[in-house]
Structure formats: structure tokens, C-alpha cells
Design a protein around this motif. Structure first.
Motif, PDB file in Angstrom:
ATOM      1  N   GLY A  93     -77.402 -82.480  41.705  1.00 15.61           N
ATOM      2  CA  GLY A  93     -77.737 -81.307  42.493  1.00 15.61           C
ATOM      3  C   GLY A  93     -79.242 -81.297  42.751  1.00 15.61           C
ATOM      4  N   ASP A  94     -79.698 -80.383  43.614  1.00  8.53           N
ATOM      5  CA  ASP A  94     -81.128 -80.331  43.907  1.00  8.53           C
ATOM      6  C   ASP A  94     -81.564 -78.892  44.114  1.00  8.53           C
ATOM      7  N   LYS A  95     -82.810 -78.732  44.564  1.00  9.49           N
ATOM      8  CA  LYS A  95     -83.394 -77.398  44.690  1.00  9.49           C
ATOM      9  C   LYS A  95     -82.782 -76.577  45.824  1.00  9.49           C
ATOM     10  N   ASN A  96     -81.838 -77.154  46.571  1.00 13.77           N
ATOM     11  CA  ASN A  96     -81.134 -76.389  47.598  1.00 13.77           C
ATOM     12  C   ASN A  96     -79.895 -75.689  47.050  1.00 13.77           C
ATOM     13  N   TYR A  97     -79.537 -75.988  45.809  1.00 13.23           N
ATOM     14  CA  TYR A  97     -78.460 -75.306  45.091  1.00 13.23           C
ATOM     15  C   TYR A  97     -77.098 -75.407  45.788  1.00 13.23           C
ATOM     16  N   ASN A  98     -76.803 -76.558  46.361  1.00 16.52           N
ATOM     17  CA  ASN A  98     -75.479 -76.764  46.937  1.00 16.52           C
ATOM     18  C   ASN A  98     -74.483 -77.106  45.830  1.00 16.52           C
ATOM     19  N   LEU A  99     -73.303 -76.512  45.899  1.00 15.38           N
ATOM     20  CA  LEU A  99     -72.267 -76.800  44.907  1.00 15.38           C
ATOM     21  C   LEU A  99     -71.705 -78.200  45.135  1.00 15.38           C
ATOM     22  N   ILE A 100     -71.519 -78.941  44.057  1.00 15.97           N
ATOM     23  CA  ILE A 100     -70.938 -80.283  44.148  1.00 15.97           C
ATOM     24  C   ILE A 100     -69.635 -80.271  43.347  1.00 15.97           C
ATOM     25  N   TRP A 101     -68.610 -79.706  43.951  1.00 13.97           N
ATOM     26  CA  TRP A 101     -67.327 -79.551  43.262  1.00 13.97           C
ATOM     27  C   TRP A 101     -66.284 -80.540  43.758  1.00 13.97           C
ATOM     28  N   LYS A 102     -66.563 -81.184  44.895  1.00 20.65           N
ATOM     29  CA  LYS A 102     -65.563 -82.032  45.542  1.00 20.65           C
ATOM     30  C   LYS A 102     -64.281 -81.206  45.756  1.00 20.65           C
ATOM     31  N   GLU A 103     -63.157 -81.696  45.267  1.00 22.39           N
ATOM     32  CA  GLU A 103     -61.896 -80.965  45.473  1.00 22.39           C
ATOM     33  C   GLU A 103     -61.366 -80.391  44.157  1.00 22.39           C
ATOM     34  N   ARG A 104     -62.248 -80.146  43.226  1.00 23.57           N
ATOM     35  CA  ARG A 104     -61.791 -79.678  41.917  1.00 23.57           C
ATOM     36  C   ARG A 104     -61.194 -78.276  42.001  1.00 23.57           C
ATOM     37  N   LYS A 105     -60.003 -78.152  41.484  1.00 22.65           N
ATOM     38  CA  LYS A 105     -59.317 -76.870  41.452  1.00 22.65           C
ATOM     39  C   LYS A 105     -58.549 -76.678  40.142  1.00 22.65           C
ATOM     40  N   GLY A 106     -58.783 -77.567  39.178  1.00 23.90           N
ATOM     41  CA  GLY A 106     -58.078 -77.467  37.905  1.00 23.90           C
ATOM     42  C   GLY A 106     -58.345 -76.161  37.190  1.00 23.90           C
ATOM     43  N   PHE A 107     -59.595 -75.663  37.291  1.00 25.29           N
ATOM     44  CA  PHE A 107     -59.923 -74.394  36.631  1.00 25.29           C
ATOM     45  C   PHE A 107     -59.104 -73.245  37.202  1.00 25.29           C
ATOM     46  N   ALA A 108     -58.860 -73.297  38.521  1.00 21.56           N
ATOM     47  CA  ALA A 108     -58.074 -72.247  39.160  1.00 21.56           C
ATOM     48  C   ALA A 108     -56.614 -72.299  38.705  1.00 21.56           C
ATOM     49  N   LYS A 109     -56.077 -73.488  38.592  1.00 22.21           N
ATOM     50  CA  LYS A 109     -54.700 -73.642  38.117  1.00 22.21           C
ATOM     51  C   LYS A 109     -54.570 -73.138  36.685  1.00 22.21           C
ATOM     52  N   VAL A 110     -55.568 -73.439  35.848  1.00 22.37           N
ATOM     53  CA  VAL A 110     -55.551 -72.966  34.466  1.00 22.37           C
ATOM     54  C   VAL A 110     -55.574 -71.440  34.422  1.00 22.37           C
ATOM     55  N   ALA A 111     -56.424 -70.824  35.265  1.00 22.03           N
ATOM     56  CA  ALA A 111     -56.521 -69.362  35.293  1.00 22.03           C
ATOM     57  C   ALA A 111     -55.208 -68.727  35.737  1.00 22.03           C
ATOM     58  N   ILE A 112     -54.549 -69.349  36.713  1.00 23.30           N
ATOM     59  CA  ILE A 112     -53.264 -68.816  37.188  1.00 23.30           C
ATOM     60  C   ILE A 112     -52.191 -68.981  36.119  1.00 23.30           C
TER      61      ILE A 112
END
Length: 320
Positions: A194-213
Motif C-alpha cells: 500500500g502507499d500514501k494514497n490509502y487505496n485498499l488492496i483486497w483483490k477479490e477477498r470475501k472470506g471475512f464476509a462469508k464468516v460473518a454471515i
């Protein structure tokens, strides 16, 4: 007699070394700016590492000492974690003027998933851990990449904090047991690249959302203002280091800093459990929430100088 001989010899050595002293003084004045730069960029980050090792050593000592009176406590690590939380809060207040907005969004009981932006070194999360433990009386559970468990000297600290490998099954288990769990979908990749522009680098990660559901828990988005200005990752050779990381998963990017910039952690409103939402839609919503928090509170591109002067201005004022 002997004293006079010793003093005469010392004076003789001093006279002979006079040129050397002048030469050394000249070398010091010549290279002093470089020494200061090296101190700021590479030696100061060691302070946090030393602090972590001291924490781990403290836990090791506490563990063996406390076994003698384990009958007086139901939780072996309770006192140790409480003490470390006080130390970390003092560090946060003195060095970063650390604040938290939205701490009341952390429930005093029941499971919740915190999803946060991963800085080069997540000291903001360490500080938040201390705040939640001290003021909400809850211990945040954490999962980490496998390489963390191979770092020498941190075993006692990892045991005390009950840090576990980052797997979906482990995350779901922690939430089902009623804990507060924190995850950073960007992980090491976001931390190092990451850098000082604070862009999210998540790609296609959605495992956390599945866990929460699956665990039927709410999600609290989190972002810390100026976290990239406190500690930065080197950009020199980033493309090559990124290639190495993708092939080996070795975090070889050097970090520097521990600059005394203002840090403010923002905890958003909980996103409630919805049985009808898909993991893709939930992950997209959480990502958008954090991006909005970054857009609202973070000056981009980040500036270490401005982040330092934020300590002397209205720290709670939103930045656009």
C-alpha cells in the motif's frame, strides 16, 4: 609518585592523540546529518520491535511466576494483558496523541467482527486492542499469517494474546464463542505494498464476509487516520519485492518511521447481520464503508509533516 607518573603518561597520550581527536570531530560533523537520517528511518522502527519483544518477555516471566499462585486467578494471562494494555495506551498517548472515535460501537458483550485497513505495521490496531480491553472490558481476538508464528522470541506474547492462524474455520469458531474478532482483508500485501494514497488492496477477498454471515454477527468497519505516516514501507525495488512476495509469501519489504504523528481510529456503525445478503455484496459494502471513511478523514496523499502538525490542531476535525 605513582600518581604523578600516571598523570604524565595520560597527558602524553592526550597530546599525541590531539590530531586524532580533531579528525574524529571533523568526521562526526561531516557525517552527522547522515547518521540522523539513518536513526530516523531505520533505527527508530526497532523501538516498536523491542517493545514487542519486551512484552513477550514480560509474558514469559509472568507465566512462570504466576504458576505459583494460579489458584488465585481463573485466567492465567488476565493480569499480564491488563498490564500490557496500560503500557501500550501510554505509548499511544505520549507518542501519537492517540484517540478513538466510535468506541461505544464495540458492544460490551456478544460477538462482532472488526474489519480494518492494514497499515505497514498495524500499531493502530495494537493501540485499539488496549483501548477496548481497558474501556470496554473485552479482549479482541486476532488471527495472523503463518510467518508470524515463526518469528523467534514472540511465542509467549502470541500465547498470551491467543493469536491463532488465519483460517476461516478459526475465525468462525471465535465468533461463535462470542468474541470480538479483528481481521484485515488486505493482509500483508496491503501492509507492504500500500502507499500514501490509502487505496485498499483486497483483490477479490470475501472470506471475512462469508464468516460473518455464517456466524450471524455484525461487522464494524475501522480506519486509522495517518496510519501510513506513522510507519512506511520502502518503495525502492517494490516491483521486484512484490514479485518475490507473490512467489514465496516472504515479507521482505523494509519499513521505516515510528514518526510521532497524530493517530485517530474511527470505528463505524455496525453493519447488522442480514440473512439475505450474499458474501460478495457484504464484502463490497464493507469495502465501500472503509473507502468512505478514508475519503472523509484522511488527507491524500498522506504527508508526514502535516500528520505531525495534526497533533497541534483540532484533531477531531474531518479532513477531505
Amino acid at each position: 609518585m605513582v600518581f604523578n607518573q600516571i598523570m604524565s603518561y595520560l597527558l602524553y597520550l592526550l597530546e599525541r592523540s590531539n590530531f586524532d581527536l580533531i579528525y574524529l570531530s571533523w568526521l562526526w560533523n561531516l557525517f552527522r546529518p547522515l547518521c540522523i537520517v539513518l536513526l530516523a528511518l531505520f533505527i527508530l522502527p526497532a523501538i516498536i520491535l523491542i517493545f514487542m519483544y519486551c512484552s513477550s518477555f514480560f509474558c514469559l516471566i509472568y507465566k512462570h511466576w504466576n504458576r505459583l499462585k494460579a489458584a488465585y486467578s481463573e485466567d492465567l494471562w488476565y493480569g499480564a494483558i491488563k498490564t500490557l494494555a496500560v503500557f501500550w495506551e501510554l505509548q499511544a498517548t505520549i507518542w501519537h496523541g492517540y484517540e478513538v472515535e466510535g468506541l461505544e460501537n464495540i458492544p460490551t458483550q456478544g460477538p462482532v467482527l472488526i474489519v480494518f485497513y492494514h497499515a505497514a505495521l498495524p500499531i493502530d490496531f495494537y493501540y485499539l486492542f488496549a483501548k477496548i480491553w481497558l474501556y470496554r472490558n473485552r479482549r479482541v481476538r486476532v488471527v495472523a499469517d503463518k510467518f508470524v508464528f515463526k518469528i523467534p522470541g514472540l511465542a509467549s506474547l502470541l500465547e498470551a494474546l491467543e493469536i491463532q492462524p488465519a483460517t476461516s474455520a478459526m475465525c468462525k469458531l471465535m465468533l461463535e464463542e462470542g468474541h470480538v474478532l479483528a481481521v484485515a482483508p488486505g493482509g500483508v500485501r496491503e501492509a507492504l505494498f500500500g502507499d500514501k494514497n490509502y487505496n485498499l488492496i483486497w483483490k477479490e477477498r470475501k472470506g471475512f464476509a462469508k464468516v460473518a454471515i455464517d456466524a450471524k454477527v455484525p461487522i464494524i468497519p475501522m480506519f486509522t487516520k495517518n496510519c501510513r505516516e506513522a510507519i512506511r514501507a520502502m518503495t525502492l525495488g517494490r516491483r521486484f519485492l512484490s514479485y518475490i512476495y507473490e512467489k514465496t509469501r516472504l515479507p521482505l519489504v523494509p519499513i521505516y518511521g515510528i514518526f510521532p504523528v497524530k493517530l485517530i481510529t474511527y470505528l463505524g456503525e455496525p453493519i447488522p447481520y442480514d440473512p439475505d445478503v450474499t458474501p460478495e455484496a457484504l464484502a463490497h459494502r464493507v469495502k465501500k464503508e472503509i473507502e468512505t471513511m478514508i475519503e472523509t478523514h484522511q488527507r491524500r496523499p498522506g504527508s508526514i509533516t502535516r500528520a505531525f502538525f495534526d497533533r497541534f490542531t483540532n484533531s477531531s476535525k474531518n479532513e477531505s
